[in-house]
Scaffold this motif. Structure first.
Motif, PDB file in Angstrom:
ATOM      1  N   PRO A 177      -0.889 -26.812 -34.081  1.00  0.00           N
ATOM      2  CA  PRO A 177      -0.034 -26.641 -35.250  1.00  0.00           C
ATOM      3  C   PRO A 177       1.447 -26.700 -34.873  1.00  0.00           C
ATOM      4  O   PRO A 177       1.801 -26.653 -33.703  1.00  0.00           O
ATOM      5  CB  PRO A 177      -0.421 -25.240 -35.762  1.00  0.00           C
ATOM      6  CG  PRO A 177      -0.899 -24.515 -34.547  1.00  0.00           C
ATOM      7  CD  PRO A 177      -1.570 -25.547 -33.692  1.00  0.00           C
ATOM      8  N   THR A 178       2.293 -26.764 -35.892  1.00  0.00           N
ATOM      9  CA  THR A 178       3.726 -26.867 -35.660  1.00  0.00           C
ATOM     10  C   THR A 178       4.300 -25.512 -35.277  1.00  0.00           C
ATOM     11  O   THR A 178       3.618 -24.491 -35.269  1.00  0.00           O
ATOM     12  CB  THR A 178       4.443 -27.359 -36.925  1.00  0.00           C
ATOM     13  OG1 THR A 178       4.428 -26.294 -37.910  1.00  0.00           O
ATOM     14  CG2 THR A 178       3.774 -28.591 -37.506  1.00  0.00           C
ATOM     15  N   GLU A 179       5.608 -25.519 -34.974  1.00  0.00           N
ATOM     16  CA  GLU A 179       6.299 -24.271 -34.664  1.00  0.00           C
ATOM     17  C   GLU A 179       6.275 -23.310 -35.850  1.00  0.00           C
ATOM     18  O   GLU A 179       6.457 -22.099 -35.684  1.00  0.00           O
ATOM     19  CB  GLU A 179       7.753 -24.559 -34.290  1.00  0.00           C
ATOM     20  CG  GLU A 179       7.918 -25.434 -33.070  1.00  0.00           C
ATOM     21  CD  GLU A 179       7.284 -24.824 -31.835  1.00  0.00           C
ATOM     22  OE1 GLU A 179       7.695 -23.730 -31.429  1.00  0.00           O
ATOM     23  OE2 GLU A 179       6.359 -25.450 -31.291  1.00  0.00           O
ATOM     24  N   TYR A 180       6.057 -23.831 -37.038  1.00  0.00           N
ATOM     25  CA  TYR A 180       6.010 -23.019 -38.251  1.00  0.00           C
ATOM     26  C   TYR A 180       4.584 -22.594 -38.606  1.00  0.00           C
ATOM     27  O   TYR A 180       4.347 -22.013 -39.666  1.00  0.00           O
ATOM     28  CB  TYR A 180       6.594 -23.807 -39.430  1.00  0.00           C
ATOM     29  CG  TYR A 180       8.112 -23.944 -39.415  1.00  0.00           C
ATOM     30  CD1 TYR A 180       8.766 -24.602 -38.374  1.00  0.00           C
ATOM     31  CD2 TYR A 180       8.881 -23.441 -40.446  1.00  0.00           C
ATOM     32  CE1 TYR A 180      10.135 -24.742 -38.358  1.00  0.00           C
ATOM     33  CE2 TYR A 180      10.270 -23.577 -40.448  1.00  0.00           C
ATOM     34  CZ  TYR A 180      10.882 -24.226 -39.398  1.00  0.00           C
ATOM     35  OH  TYR A 180      12.241 -24.353 -39.401  1.00  0.00           O
ATOM     36  N   GLY A 181       3.629 -22.927 -37.737  1.00  0.00           N
ATOM     37  CA  GLY A 181       2.237 -22.579 -38.019  1.00  0.00           C
ATOM     38  C   GLY A 181       1.577 -23.481 -39.031  1.00  0.00           C
ATOM     39  O   GLY A 181       0.472 -23.202 -39.496  1.00  0.00           O
ATOM     40  N   THR A 182       2.244 -24.584 -39.366  1.00  0.00           N
ATOM     41  CA  THR A 182       1.703 -25.525 -40.347  1.00  0.00           C
ATOM     42  C   THR A 182       0.900 -26.620 -39.641  1.00  0.00           C
ATOM     43  O   THR A 182       0.948 -26.752 -38.415  1.00  0.00           O
ATOM     44  CB  THR A 182       2.835 -26.135 -41.187  1.00  0.00           C
ATOM     45  OG1 THR A 182       3.864 -26.629 -40.301  1.00  0.00           O
ATOM     46  CG2 THR A 182       3.444 -25.087 -42.101  1.00  0.00           C
ATOM     47  N   ILE A 225      13.687 -14.039 -40.334  1.00  0.00           N
ATOM     48  CA  ILE A 225      12.299 -14.498 -40.445  1.00  0.00           C
ATOM     49  C   ILE A 225      11.516 -13.713 -39.398  1.00  0.00           C
ATOM     50  O   ILE A 225      11.716 -13.891 -38.195  1.00  0.00           O
ATOM     51  CB  ILE A 225      12.182 -16.012 -40.183  1.00  0.00           C
ATOM     52  CG1 ILE A 225      13.051 -16.794 -41.166  1.00  0.00           C
ATOM     53  CG2 ILE A 225      10.717 -16.454 -40.269  1.00  0.00           C
ATOM     54  CD1 ILE A 225      13.194 -18.262 -40.816  1.00  0.00           C
ATOM     55  N   ALA A 226      10.682 -12.799 -39.871  1.00  0.00           N
ATOM     56  CA  ALA A 226       9.889 -11.958 -38.977  1.00  0.00           C
ATOM     57  C   ALA A 226       8.524 -12.597 -38.778  1.00  0.00           C
ATOM     58  O   ALA A 226       7.835 -12.920 -39.747  1.00  0.00           O
ATOM     59  CB  ALA A 226       9.735 -10.556 -39.563  1.00  0.00           C
ATOM     60  N   GLN A 238       2.202 -15.702 -38.922  1.00  0.00           N
ATOM     61  CA  GLN A 238       2.597 -15.412 -40.295  1.00  0.00           C
ATOM     62  C   GLN A 238       4.070 -15.004 -40.307  1.00  0.00           C
ATOM     63  O   GLN A 238       4.496 -14.190 -39.491  1.00  0.00           O
ATOM     64  CB  GLN A 238       1.716 -14.310 -40.888  1.00  0.00           C
ATOM     65  CG  GLN A 238       0.239 -14.684 -40.964  1.00  0.00           C
ATOM     66  CD  GLN A 238      -0.006 -15.893 -41.859  1.00  0.00           C
ATOM     67  OE1 GLN A 238       0.532 -15.985 -42.960  1.00  0.00           O
ATOM     68  NE2 GLN A 238      -0.828 -16.828 -41.383  1.00  0.00           N
ATOM     69  N   PHE A 239       4.820 -15.575 -41.239  1.00  0.00           N
ATOM     70  CA  PHE A 239       6.271 -15.397 -41.271  1.00  0.00           C
ATOM     71  C   PHE A 239       6.699 -14.786 -42.601  1.00  0.00           C
ATOM     72  O   PHE A 239       6.341 -15.303 -43.667  1.00  0.00           O
ATOM     73  CB  PHE A 239       6.963 -16.745 -41.102  1.00  0.00           C
ATOM     74  CG  PHE A 239       6.582 -17.494 -39.844  1.00  0.00           C
ATOM     75  CD1 PHE A 239       7.365 -17.407 -38.711  1.00  0.00           C
ATOM     76  CD2 PHE A 239       5.440 -18.282 -39.810  1.00  0.00           C
ATOM     77  CE1 PHE A 239       7.017 -18.110 -37.553  1.00  0.00           C
ATOM     78  CE2 PHE A 239       5.085 -18.986 -38.667  1.00  0.00           C
ATOM     79  CZ  PHE A 239       5.875 -18.896 -37.541  1.00  0.00           C
ATOM     80  N   VAL A 240       7.471 -13.686 -42.533  1.00  0.00           N
ATOM     81  CA  VAL A 240       7.971 -13.038 -43.748  1.00  0.00           C
ATOM     82  C   VAL A 240       9.480 -12.857 -43.651  1.00  0.00           C
ATOM     83  O   VAL A 240      10.071 -12.944 -42.565  1.00  0.00           O
ATOM     84  CB  VAL A 240       7.288 -11.669 -43.990  1.00  0.00           C
ATOM     85  CG1 VAL A 240       5.811 -11.842 -44.265  1.00  0.00           C
ATOM     86  CG2 VAL A 240       7.526 -10.721 -42.817  1.00  0.00           C
ATOM     87  N   LEU A 241      10.107 -12.601 -44.815  1.00  0.00           N
ATOM     88  CA  LEU A 241      11.561 -12.468 -44.893  1.00  0.00           C
ATOM     89  C   LEU A 241      11.958 -11.007 -45.041  1.00  0.00           C
ATOM     90  O   LEU A 241      11.424 -10.286 -45.886  1.00  0.00           O
ATOM     91  CB  LEU A 241      12.089 -13.270 -46.089  1.00  0.00           C
ATOM     92  CG  LEU A 241      11.807 -14.771 -46.060  1.00  0.00           C
ATOM     93  CD1 LEU A 241      12.258 -15.406 -47.374  1.00  0.00           C
ATOM     94  CD2 LEU A 241      12.495 -15.439 -44.874  1.00  0.00           C
ATOM     95  N   ALA A 296       7.831 -16.496 -45.741  1.00  0.00           N
ATOM     96  CA  ALA A 296       8.894 -17.484 -45.571  1.00  0.00           C
ATOM     97  C   ALA A 296       8.392 -18.874 -45.945  1.00  0.00           C
ATOM     98  O   ALA A 296       9.136 -19.685 -46.493  1.00  0.00           O
ATOM     99  CB  ALA A 296       9.395 -17.468 -44.133  1.00  0.00           C
ATOM    100  N   TRP A 297       7.144 -19.149 -45.642  1.00  0.00           N
ATOM    101  CA  TRP A 297       6.470 -20.393 -46.021  1.00  0.00           C
ATOM    102  C   TRP A 297       4.977 -20.171 -45.829  1.00  0.00           C
ATOM    103  O   TRP A 297       4.545 -19.138 -45.328  1.00  0.00           O
ATOM    104  CB  TRP A 297       6.960 -21.593 -45.198  1.00  0.00           C
ATOM    105  CG  TRP A 297       6.916 -21.358 -43.721  1.00  0.00           C
ATOM    106  CD1 TRP A 297       5.834 -21.406 -42.894  1.00  0.00           C
ATOM    107  CD2 TRP A 297       8.034 -21.015 -42.886  1.00  0.00           C
ATOM    108  NE1 TRP A 297       6.180 -21.113 -41.615  1.00  0.00           N
ATOM    109  CE2 TRP A 297       7.543 -20.870 -41.579  1.00  0.00           C
ATOM    110  CE3 TRP A 297       9.402 -20.831 -43.129  1.00  0.00           C
ATOM    111  CZ2 TRP A 297       8.370 -20.538 -40.505  1.00  0.00           C
ATOM    112  CZ3 TRP A 297      10.202 -20.498 -42.055  1.00  0.00           C
ATOM    113  CH2 TRP A 297       9.694 -20.357 -40.775  1.00  0.00           C
ATOM    114  N   ASP A 298       4.214 -21.152 -46.213  1.00  0.00           N
ATOM    115  CA  ASP A 298       2.761 -21.022 -46.171  1.00  0.00           C
ATOM    116  C   ASP A 298       2.242 -21.495 -44.816  1.00  0.00           C
ATOM    117  O   ASP A 298       2.213 -22.691 -44.534  1.00  0.00           O
ATOM    118  CB  ASP A 298       2.133 -21.846 -47.301  1.00  0.00           C
ATOM    119  CG  ASP A 298       0.618 -21.711 -47.350  1.00  0.00           C
ATOM    120  OD1 ASP A 298       0.089 -20.766 -46.731  1.00  0.00           O
ATOM    121  OD2 ASP A 298      -0.037 -22.540 -48.000  1.00  0.00           O
TER     122      ASP A 298
END
Length: 353
Positions: free
Chosen positions: A144-149, A319-320, A289-292, A281-283
């Motif tokens: 997956p990407t750095e964003y978990g996508t 972004i936590a 998992q990323f939250v604001l 922060a995104w899906d």
């Protein structure tokens, strides 16, 4: 206090430790010429449906990316990557130190915008002076990407088609590949990666190994592979250390099981975070998992649970990142649920201090 900072805070999966201990006093040849390394390579080739592939084992992710891209690129070529790509952001110029420019392109939620890739290549070769420039020789992606996508199979096919059209190679960094493979939303298999890439890595360090990445060349291995790895300081004398670990990971479906279990825990973590009022922060469907949260909330939250301050938004929010890993247990997630204050309660707590 439980920490969900990253997916390599603990040592190694118990089955890997047991295997390393059990084989510890066996005398074996060095540099990967041992039966465990050979067996691990055969198991990976079988899993990839690529009997003619070449599989080699390296110690770490940055080392693997640097060596792989240097082997794939001519001295005058650079590599195209999403601007969030690991080689562009968090590898301290490792690719550039091998003499290859990293060319960053636009992405959305960590996924390379394929139209931006096509536009770059079209404009590059439309320039009459392109021979004076660094030539685009490869595309680098992470799955997956750095964003978990996740990339879809169709997206990877489109990138492959552009690589073929412009005579480039395609390399996929799979440092967290097991967490993609364990995700229900994922439609890319090891067989697909072997069919669509010129090289890809299978991460062990973040998937239960003490250390280690498997580098797979599905079709044609570079000439003098061992010599070139040795030249870059990547050849481990006690290659058995890597071979035993990957032999264990690819026995009885352990690698796949680790990924699936981490994704299950990540789903629970996501549900807990959203139920307690933390906006995503995104899906991300994978193990990160990323939250604001704002500065005050981040400082207060860090007193209850360990997490990674992954970055900031343009608006200045943190972004936590909360990460599930091969070692995460139901008890860990239960403890997170018990310890994590609701976001509104956290705000009240901070104002009262």
């Amino acid at each position: 206090m439980r920490t969900f900072e990253c997916d390599y805070t603990e040592g190694a999966h118990p089955k890997i430790l047991e295997a390393l201990t059990r084989t510890n006093l066996e005398q074996m040849s060095g540099y990967g010429f041992d039966p465990y390394t050979a067996r691990a390579a055969e198991k990976i080739k079988a899993a990839c449906g690529a009997p003619d592939a070449t599989v080699t084992f390296l110690v770490g992710g940055t080392q693997t990316n640097r060596i792989a891209l240097d082997l794939l690129l001519a001295p005058y070529e650079g590599v195209l990557t999403p601007d969030t790509g690991h080689i562009n952001v968090h590898e301290a110029g490792a690719i550039e130190s091998a003499g290859h420019k990293v060319i960053a392109l636009k992405q959305t939620d960590g996924i390379l915008e394929i139209d931006a890739l096509e536009a770059y290549l079209s404009a590059f070769y439309a320039d009459a002076t392109y021979e004076h420039m660094v030539q685009p020789g490869a595309v680098y992606l992470t799955h997956p990407t750095e964003y978990g996508t996740l990339y879809s199979k169709e997206q990877l096919k489109r990138v492959r088609a552009l690589c073929d059209a412009y005579g480039m190679r395609l390399y996929v960094d799979g440092a967290r590949l097991g967490y993609a493979l364990g995700c229900p939303q994922n439609d890319l298999t090891l067989i697909d990666l072997a069919a669509l890439t010129d090289a890809f890595s299978i991460g062990g360090t973040k998937l239960g190994a003490l250390c280690g990445e498997a580098l797979v060349f599905p079709k044609k291995a570079p000439n003098m592979l061992m010599t070139q790895i040795k030249r870059q300081g990547g050849l481990l004398a006690k290659g058995r250390v890597l071979g035993v670990q990957f032999d264990t990971l690819f026995t009885d479906g352990l690698y796949d099981a680790i990924g699936r279990e981490a994704i299950r825990h990540a789903g629970r973590i996501r549900a807990i975070l959203t139920e307690k009022g933390y906006p995503l922060a995104w899906d991300s469907p994978t193990n990160q998992q990323f939250v604001l949260i704002n500065d005050a909330e981040a400082d207060a939250l860090s007193k209850h649970v360990g997490f990674d301050r992954w970055g900031r938004t343009k608006a200045g929010l943190w972004i936590a990142r909360f990460t599930a890993s091969w070692s995460t247990t139901d008890a860990d997630v239960d403890a997170l649920q018990a310890a994590l204050p609701a976001k509104n309660a956290l705000c009240r707590q901070e104002k009262s201090v």
